[in-house]
Design a protein around this motif. Structure first.
Motif, PDB file in Angstrom:
ATOM      1  N   LEU A 175      32.288  -1.988 -17.207  1.00  0.00           N
ATOM      2  CA  LEU A 175      33.098  -1.967 -15.988  1.00  0.00           C
ATOM      3  C   LEU A 175      33.374  -3.352 -15.420  1.00  0.00           C
ATOM      4  N   GLY A 176      32.942  -4.393 -16.111  1.00  0.00           N
ATOM      5  CA  GLY A 176      33.103  -5.740 -15.572  1.00  0.00           C
ATOM      6  C   GLY A 176      34.525  -6.242 -15.522  1.00  0.00           C
ATOM      7  N   ASP A 177      35.466  -5.529 -16.148  1.00  0.00           N
ATOM      8  CA  ASP A 177      36.869  -5.954 -16.146  1.00  0.00           C
ATOM      9  C   ASP A 177      37.763  -4.906 -15.488  1.00  0.00           C
ATOM     10  N   ILE A 178      37.195  -4.156 -14.552  1.00  0.00           N
ATOM     11  CA  ILE A 178      37.916  -3.009 -13.988  1.00  0.00           C
ATOM     12  C   ILE A 178      39.214  -3.405 -13.295  1.00  0.00           C
ATOM     13  N   ASN A 204      27.212  -5.819  -6.566  1.00  0.00           N
ATOM     14  CA  ASN A 204      27.758  -6.022  -7.911  1.00  0.00           C
ATOM     15  C   ASN A 204      29.206  -5.565  -7.987  1.00  0.00           C
ATOM     16  N   SER A 205      29.530  -4.447  -7.331  1.00  0.00           N
ATOM     17  CA  SER A 205      30.911  -3.941  -7.357  1.00  0.00           C
ATOM     18  C   SER A 205      31.865  -4.895  -6.642  1.00  0.00           C
ATOM     19  N   THR A 206      31.463  -5.379  -5.465  1.00  0.00           N
ATOM     20  CA  THR A 206      32.336  -6.308  -4.732  1.00  0.00           C
ATOM     21  C   THR A 206      32.472  -7.631  -5.469  1.00  0.00           C
ATOM     22  N   LEU A 207      31.385  -8.088  -6.077  1.00  0.00           N
ATOM     23  CA  LEU A 207      31.443  -9.343  -6.837  1.00  0.00           C
ATOM     24  C   LEU A 207      32.328  -9.189  -8.066  1.00  0.00           C
ATOM     25  N   THR A 208      32.289  -8.008  -8.679  1.00  0.00           N
ATOM     26  CA  THR A 208      33.159  -7.747  -9.835  1.00  0.00           C
ATOM     27  C   THR A 208      34.626  -7.874  -9.444  1.00  0.00           C
ATOM     28  N   LEU A 209      35.006  -7.284  -8.317  1.00  0.00           N
ATOM     29  CA  LEU A 209      36.395  -7.375  -7.870  1.00  0.00           C
ATOM     30  C   LEU A 209      36.777  -8.820  -7.552  1.00  0.00           C
ATOM     31  N   LEU A 210      35.875  -9.564  -6.930  1.00  0.00           N
ATOM     32  CA  LEU A 210      36.177 -10.947  -6.583  1.00  0.00           C
ATOM     33  C   LEU A 210      36.375 -11.793  -7.837  1.00  0.00           C
ATOM     34  N   ARG A 246      40.934 -11.584 -18.906  1.00  0.00           N
ATOM     35  CA  ARG A 246      40.088 -10.398 -18.825  1.00  0.00           C
ATOM     36  C   ARG A 246      38.754 -10.602 -19.535  1.00  0.00           C
ATOM     37  N   LEU A 247      38.774 -11.118 -20.749  1.00  0.00           N
ATOM     38  CA  LEU A 247      37.538 -11.289 -21.514  1.00  0.00           C
ATOM     39  C   LEU A 247      36.602 -12.289 -20.847  1.00  0.00           C
ATOM     40  N   LEU A 248      37.168 -13.320 -20.237  1.00  0.00           N
ATOM     41  CA  LEU A 248      36.340 -14.291 -19.540  1.00  0.00           C
ATOM     42  C   LEU A 248      35.689 -13.664 -18.306  1.00  0.00           C
ATOM     43  N   ALA A 249      36.469 -12.863 -17.573  1.00  0.00           N
ATOM     44  CA  ALA A 249      35.908 -12.170 -16.416  1.00  0.00           C
ATOM     45  C   ALA A 249      34.795 -11.222 -16.842  1.00  0.00           C
ATOM     46  N   LEU A 250      34.999 -10.535 -17.960  1.00  0.00           N
ATOM     47  CA  LEU A 250      33.980  -9.613 -18.468  1.00  0.00           C
ATOM     48  C   LEU A 250      32.716 -10.367 -18.863  1.00  0.00           C
ATOM     49  N   MET A 304      30.732 -11.454 -15.779  1.00  0.00           N
ATOM     50  CA  MET A 304      30.030 -10.365 -15.107  1.00  0.00           C
ATOM     51  C   MET A 304      28.831  -9.867 -15.906  1.00  0.00           C
ATOM     52  N   VAL A 305      28.863 -10.000 -17.214  1.00  0.00           N
ATOM     53  CA  VAL A 305      27.697  -9.625 -18.026  1.00  0.00           C
ATOM     54  C   VAL A 305      26.625 -10.705 -17.949  1.00  0.00           C
ATOM     55  N   ALA A 306      27.054 -11.965 -17.930  1.00  0.00           N
ATOM     56  CA  ALA A 306      26.095 -13.074 -17.936  1.00  0.00           C
ATOM     57  C   ALA A 306      25.406 -13.258 -16.589  1.00  0.00           C
ATOM     58  N   LEU A 307      26.111 -12.987 -15.501  1.00  0.00           N
ATOM     59  CA  LEU A 307      25.542 -13.229 -14.170  1.00  0.00           C
ATOM     60  C   LEU A 307      24.205 -12.512 -13.940  1.00  0.00           C
TER      61      LEU A 307
END
Length: 418
Positions: free
Chosen positions: A203-206, A324-330, A338-342, A345-348
């Motif tokens: 869900l890290g690239d929602i 985590n959900s709000t940080l994902t959106l930010l 997209r892949l970088l955002a994903l 979010m996995v690494a954080l």
């Protein structure tokens, strides 16, 4: 709109794989604990038998073949503990343990060594005595085999020689082999961070995937007069609900498996915590016993029921999921790939498992076990419980992330969601 989001995620096959990944991690942890406990119990039985044999040998320095009364008493406790170990009887083992820890010089029988020989300095012996008294009061069996109740400071205050390392491990390593206890174990080893990483894999690239998707749903939604704020809030709701659904579904299936495999355990079982209290006067004879019992002063070691611990941990977990959900959106708003955002979010969450503990490290405040048990209060030199302050701080951080995610960004040419 929510139905559209859920349908899209279901078609992308993101929900069930996440549940399966979380479930595999939980089940794997349980199976490792059960296997290791079986090996350690066998070692404990063997060590106890060897120690009894050695104690029954006549001491040439005594000049007589008669055993001293202290030796006979020790052998009697060893025999009882050996029987309890072979029968896997935690209740009998607790009774023997209470007798050992009300003596002036307590000893773990199956190790064959005095506890203080291993220089335990953080009140471990006193904490173990309190735990055994708690177990006796509530008529609860102890874990198998009986071990010392260690503290977060143990590794920092003990310099164990290499040749004593094996016995030290036998003295201090515990085994959580029942369902509720496994959740407790997960909290102590950073299970919340591991769960977040697993959720973010799916869900890290929602939000960021809308830019790479062949079907840009945000453009269609604009044509239906859906505003940017409503779209972001919908994404947030879907992400948070799915995060909770995935985690709790995996947890529920795991508890059923654990119940069938080894039982769920007793929710009255004691969990070590730290609270403001009076100075402890240790009943033990060695000179540093009272100082070690008050290692965490002005906080003192106490015990709370596992049910209370898990309840506080559950609230803490929900607040962290919201962050985590709000940080994902930010992150998805700021990072265009997209892949970088994903990947971010996995690494954080995983960074929380490797970064050093520090008051300046935000992950320190995301350690669920430290927060719930109030060890974080000792770490921060606070007299009061830090739980409500940490919960409030995480909630404020989540709201800040949400506000930043809602702030309009300059749109790129083409009108994609910014």
């Amino acid at each position: 709109m929510i139905r559209l989001e859920l349908t899209k995620l279901w078609r992308q096959n993101k929900i069930i794989p996440c549940i399966m990944l979380l479930l595999m991690l939980m089940v794997g942890s349980l199976e490792i604990s059960i296997f290791t406990q079986g090996q350690r119990l066998s070692d404990a039985v063997e060590t106890s038998e060897q120690t009894i044999k050695e104690l029954k040998q006549p001491n040439p320095f005594q000049g007589t073949k008669q055993l001293l009364p202290e030796t006979k008493s020790t052998i009697s406790l060893l025999d009882k503990q050996l029987v309890a170990l072979k029968r896997r009887d935690g209740t009998s083992l607790r009774e023997v343990g209470v007798k050992q820890f009300i003596q002036k010089w307590p000893m773990l029988s199956y190790s064959g060594d005095n506890i203080i020989d291993f220089n335990l300095h953080s009140g471990e012996v006193e904490a173990t005595r309190k735990e055994l008294v708690y177990l006796q009061h509530h008529q609860l069996p102890t874990m198998l085999p009986l071990t010392i109740r260690t503290n977060p400071q143990t590794a920092l205050t003990n310099n164990v020689p290499v040749f004593q390392d094996k016995v030290f491990q036998e003295l201090t390593q515990r085994f959580y082999v029942k369902g509720w206890e496994q959740i407790w174990l997960w909290s102590t080893i950073g299970g919340i961070m591991i769960a977040l990483a697993a959720i973010n894999i799916f869900l890290g690239d929602i939000l960021a995937n809308e830019r790479d998707s062949q079907n840009d749903h945000t453009t269609w939604l604009r044509l239906q007069h859906y505003g940017r704020v409503k779209m972001v809030l919908t994404k947030l709701g879907v992400h948070l609900v799915l995060s909770c659904l995935m985690l709790f579904t995996a947890l529920g299936i795991f508890l059923v498996y654990a119940w069938l495999r080894n039982g769920l355990g007793d929710l009255r079982y004691p969990v070590q915590a730290w609270a403001l209290g009076k100075k402890v006067v240790s009943p033990y004879l060695w000179l540093t016993a009272t100082a070690e019992a008050n290692y965490f002063a002005p906080l003192q070691i106490t015990f709370i029921p596992l049910a209370r611990y898990l309840g506080l941990l559950g609230i803490f977990g929900l607040v962290v999921l919201f962050l985590n959900s709000t940080l994902t959106l930010l992150i998805n708003r700021l990072v265009r790939m997209r892949l970088l955002a994903l990947l971010i979010m996995v690494a954080l969450p995983l960074l929380g498992l490797v970064l050093p503990v520090s008051i300046y490290n935000p992950y320190t405040y995301l350690n669920g076990d430290w927060v719930v048990s109030n060890y974080l209060g000792y770490f921060l030199s606070q007299r009061a419980a830090v739980y409500p302050w940490v919960i409030s701080g995480i909630g404020i951080a989540a709201i800040v992330c949400l506000v930043l995610a809602l702030i309009p960004l300059k749109r790129k040419q083409g009108g994609h969601f910014g």
